[in-house]
Write a protein that holds these residues in place. Structure first.
Motif, PDB file in Angstrom:
ATOM      1  N   SER A   4     -15.600  11.740  34.771  1.00  0.00           N
ATOM      2  CA  SER A   4     -15.146  11.544  33.387  1.00  0.00           C
ATOM      3  C   SER A   4     -15.186  10.064  32.987  1.00  0.00           C
ATOM      4  O   SER A   4     -15.482   9.748  31.836  1.00  0.00           O
ATOM      5  CB  SER A   4     -13.747  12.124  33.201  1.00  0.00           C
ATOM      6  OG  SER A   4     -12.822  11.451  34.006  1.00  0.00           O
ATOM      7  N   ILE A   5     -14.921   9.151  33.919  1.00  0.00           N
ATOM      8  CA  ILE A   5     -14.995   7.713  33.613  1.00  0.00           C
ATOM      9  C   ILE A   5     -16.452   7.304  33.382  1.00  0.00           C
ATOM     10  O   ILE A   5     -16.759   6.561  32.438  1.00  0.00           O
ATOM     11  CB  ILE A   5     -14.341   6.879  34.745  1.00  0.00           C
ATOM     12  CG1 ILE A   5     -12.840   7.140  34.771  1.00  0.00           C
ATOM     13  CG2 ILE A   5     -14.612   5.394  34.546  1.00  0.00           C
ATOM     14  CD1 ILE A   5     -12.134   6.479  35.938  1.00  0.00           C
ATOM     15  N   LYS A   7     -18.853   9.244  32.405  1.00  0.00           N
ATOM     16  CA  LYS A   7     -19.217   9.893  31.148  1.00  0.00           C
ATOM     17  C   LYS A   7     -18.712   9.080  29.951  1.00  0.00           C
ATOM     18  O   LYS A   7     -19.443   8.875  28.969  1.00  0.00           O
ATOM     19  CB  LYS A   7     -18.624  11.304  31.146  1.00  0.00           C
ATOM     20  CG  LYS A   7     -19.154  12.237  30.138  1.00  0.00           C
ATOM     21  CD  LYS A   7     -18.579  13.622  30.436  1.00  0.00           C
ATOM     22  CE  LYS A   7     -18.541  14.498  29.260  1.00  0.00           C
ATOM     23  NZ  LYS A   7     -17.942  15.798  29.529  1.00  0.00           N
ATOM     24  N   LEU A   8     -17.485   8.575  30.029  1.00  0.00           N
ATOM     25  CA  LEU A   8     -16.898   7.759  28.968  1.00  0.00           C
ATOM     26  C   LEU A   8     -17.689   6.467  28.777  1.00  0.00           C
ATOM     27  O   LEU A   8     -17.986   6.063  27.644  1.00  0.00           O
ATOM     28  CB  LEU A   8     -15.427   7.457  29.286  1.00  0.00           C
ATOM     29  CG  LEU A   8     -14.694   6.559  28.300  1.00  0.00           C
ATOM     30  CD1 LEU A   8     -14.501   7.298  26.985  1.00  0.00           C
ATOM     31  CD2 LEU A   8     -13.369   6.135  28.871  1.00  0.00           C
ATOM     32  N   LEU A  12     -19.763   5.292  25.418  1.00  0.00           N
ATOM     33  CA  LEU A  12     -19.481   4.013  24.765  1.00  0.00           C
ATOM     34  C   LEU A  12     -20.753   3.190  24.588  1.00  0.00           C
ATOM     35  O   LEU A  12     -20.969   2.573  23.545  1.00  0.00           O
ATOM     36  CB  LEU A  12     -18.435   3.223  25.557  1.00  0.00           C
ATOM     37  CG  LEU A  12     -16.998   3.688  25.411  1.00  0.00           C
ATOM     38  CD1 LEU A  12     -16.092   2.904  26.354  1.00  0.00           C
ATOM     39  CD2 LEU A  12     -16.525   3.528  23.980  1.00  0.00           C
TER      40      LEU A  12
END
Length: 116
Positions: A4-5, A7-8, A12
């Motif tokens: 998830s990090i 992916k974030l 961005l």
């Protein structure tokens, strides 16, 4: 959690890239409008005011530029603009000597007008 990090961070980067592209696209249209109004030369008089030679359309003006008010001091004739070799492109503005001469001529003409 790790996925998830990552992916974030990828999202961005994509968002920043899209913002950059859209700003470049918008800059094309905003720069076209500024071609009709250009500050050819600017001389700061105080912290908040300056004198400038401004091109508006095909005409050149000597202007007082300040925070509270901008005022046209006088319009330069076509021959004066040619004499001072004012090139409307921002890459080649008038030299400081040319600008000083314009201000001297303007000051003389203004003082003659007040005497009459």
């Amino acid at each position: 959690m790790f996925f998830s990090i990552v992916k974030l961070i990828i999202f961005l980067i994509i968002i920043i890239y899209l913002i950059n592209i859209s700003l470049k696209y918008l800059a094309k249209y905003t720069n076209q409008a500024s071609q009709k109004l250009r500050i050819i030369q600017k001389l700061n008089v105080t912290k908040t005011s300056a004198l400038g030679i401004v091109q508006i359309g095909e005409k050149y003006y000597v202007m007082s530029l300040a925070e509270q008010q901008n005022q046209i001091i006088r319009e330069l004739t076509a021959s004066e603009a040619n004499d001072f070799m004012l090139n409307p492109t921002p890459k080649t503005p008038a030299t400081p000597q040319q600008f000083k001469h314009i201000l001297e001529v303007t000051t003389k003409k203004l003082s003659k007008g007040k005497k009459e």
